[in-house]
Enzyme design. Structure first.
Site, PDB file in Angstrom:
ATOM      1  N   LYS A  53      64.759  55.890 -76.055  1.00 23.68           N
ATOM      2  CA  LYS A  53      65.988  56.695 -76.116  1.00 23.68           C
ATOM      3  C   LYS A  53      66.078  57.584 -74.882  1.00 23.68           C
ATOM      4  CE  LYS A  53      66.258  56.503 -81.105  1.00 23.68           C
ATOM      5  NZ  LYS A  53      65.800  57.008 -82.383  1.00 23.68           N
ATOM      6  N   GLN A  97      63.788  62.360 -85.103  1.00 22.80           N
ATOM      7  CA  GLN A  97      63.312  61.005 -85.388  1.00 22.80           C
ATOM      8  C   GLN A  97      62.725  60.915 -86.803  1.00 22.80           C
ATOM      9  OE1 GLN A  97      63.580  58.265 -83.224  1.00 22.80           O
ATOM     10  NE2 GLN A  97      62.887  57.133 -85.020  1.00 22.80           N
ATOM     11  N   ASP A 120      73.216  61.092 -84.899  1.00 25.94           N
ATOM     12  CA  ASP A 120      72.722  60.037 -85.793  1.00 25.94           C
ATOM     13  C   ASP A 120      73.704  59.797 -86.943  1.00 25.94           C
ATOM     14  OD1 ASP A 120      70.521  58.454 -85.381  1.00 25.94           O
ATOM     15  OD2 ASP A 120      69.065  59.880 -86.204  1.00 25.94           O
TER      16      ASP A 120
END
Ligand code: NDP
Length: 292
Positions: A53, A97, A120
């Protein structure tokens, strides 16, 4: 034989369009979108995701910050970091995460993120905005699935779509996106009766199950489009390989178009994360989002 849906190539093209959009935002508005990624603990797969990422964020010209915290980090300290990132004006996207260590309440952490920076798309506010048809930051993998489906099919209006799986990160959001695209959507799950019969009705199948090669070719309506989200590691012929939730060999003989695993949906996820970060930066700065 089905047309192969090349997610790797589509994701490359999307990243190039994002890089052009970022260059334009810098030039015209002095705005550099920035993404902060938080990793708690030492999960090897998570470390690889976070590194990828960060690399791709920098490659498209955006700012990238990685916050690596030890596995024993207290929930309060993680929440304090999220609070600081929420208030940091150069941070436009925040990603924590998953999975988090067991002593931390993931839902509490996800819902502590400012919804306008929730790239997200897991915050309940964004889930609610999506399901009520409002402008929302939408989960990345579902966004990627629908981009690929539209690339191959054009408009999705009126199609029978069957989503197999009802998780919060894939199944439910992808079903909401397809509903917004005017599909007639069926969501199947582990308690569904006659799954092959349900799937046979579908013009568009989205498989997000986590069971290797479960969907067989004789479940697929001839000519249907198959988007396989599954990533399953199995041993075959003495090798460790990745397979999807669809039995590619039999499905590709019947489908009109199909994503491979790997190289289908997988590469779309990070590209859509970057896409969401640009959208978040533009919304926060009240700048029109460039075409991407
Ligand atoms: P979950 O385990 O959270 O959800 C799986 C879903 O599949 C559940 O809704 C479950 O039903 C359903 N299911 C399980 N077994 C069956 C069955 N026999 N018949 C019908 N439905 C069944 O998985 P995720 O949604 O997180 O992930 C799904 C797959 O997608 C995984 O392979 C994962 O690795 C992959 N993935 C890939 C990503 C990417 O490409 N970047 C990102 C995210 C996921 P029930 O609710 O009844 O238990």
């Amino acid at each position: 034989m089905a047309k192969l849906i090349d997610g790797k190539a589509y994701a490359e093209g999307l990243r190039a369009r994002i890089a052009a959009a970022v260059a334009g935002l810098k030039k015209e508005h002095g705005l550099t979108p920035g993404l902060a990624v938080v990793l708690v603990g030492e999960d090897p797969a998570s470390k690889v995701y976070v590194a990828n990422k960060a690399k791709q964020t920098v490659e498209v010209g955006m700012n990238s910050w990685e916050h690596k915290l030890p596995a024993e980090t207290a929930e309060a300290d993680l929440l304090a970091l999220v609070g600081r990132l929420n208030n940091d004006p150069v941070v436009h996207g925040i990603l924590v995460q998953m999975p988090l260590p067991k002593h931390i309440d993931s839902a509490k952490v996800l819902n502590a993120i400012n919804p306008d920076k929730d790239v997200d798309g897991f915050h309940v506010v964004n889930v609610g905005r999506l399901s009520t048809g409002q402008e929302a930051l939408v989960a990345c993998t579902p966004t990627g699935c629908v981009m690929l489906a539209k690339d191959v099919l054009g408009k999705l209006d009126g199609l029978n779509a069957v989503v197999i799986g009802r998780s919060n990160i894939v199944g439910k959001p992808v079903a909401q996106l397809l509903l917004a695209e005017n599909c007639t959507v069926t969501i199947a799950h582990s308690k569904s009766k006659d799954l092959p019969g349900i799937v046979r009705q579908a013009d568009l199948v989205i498989a997000a199950v986590g069971r290797p090669e479960m969907v067989k070719g004789d479940w697929i309506k001839p000519g249907a489009t198959v988007i396989d989200v599954g990533i399953n590691r199995i041993a075959r012929d003495g090798k460790n390989i990745l397979v999807g939730d669809c039995d590619f060999a039999s499905c590709e003989k019947v489908a009109g178009a199909i994503t491979p695993v790997p190289g289908g949906v997988g590469p779309m996820t990070i590209a859509c994360l970057l896409y969401n970060t640009v959208r978040a930066a533009c919304a926060i700065h009240k700048v029109k989002t460039p075409a991407m």
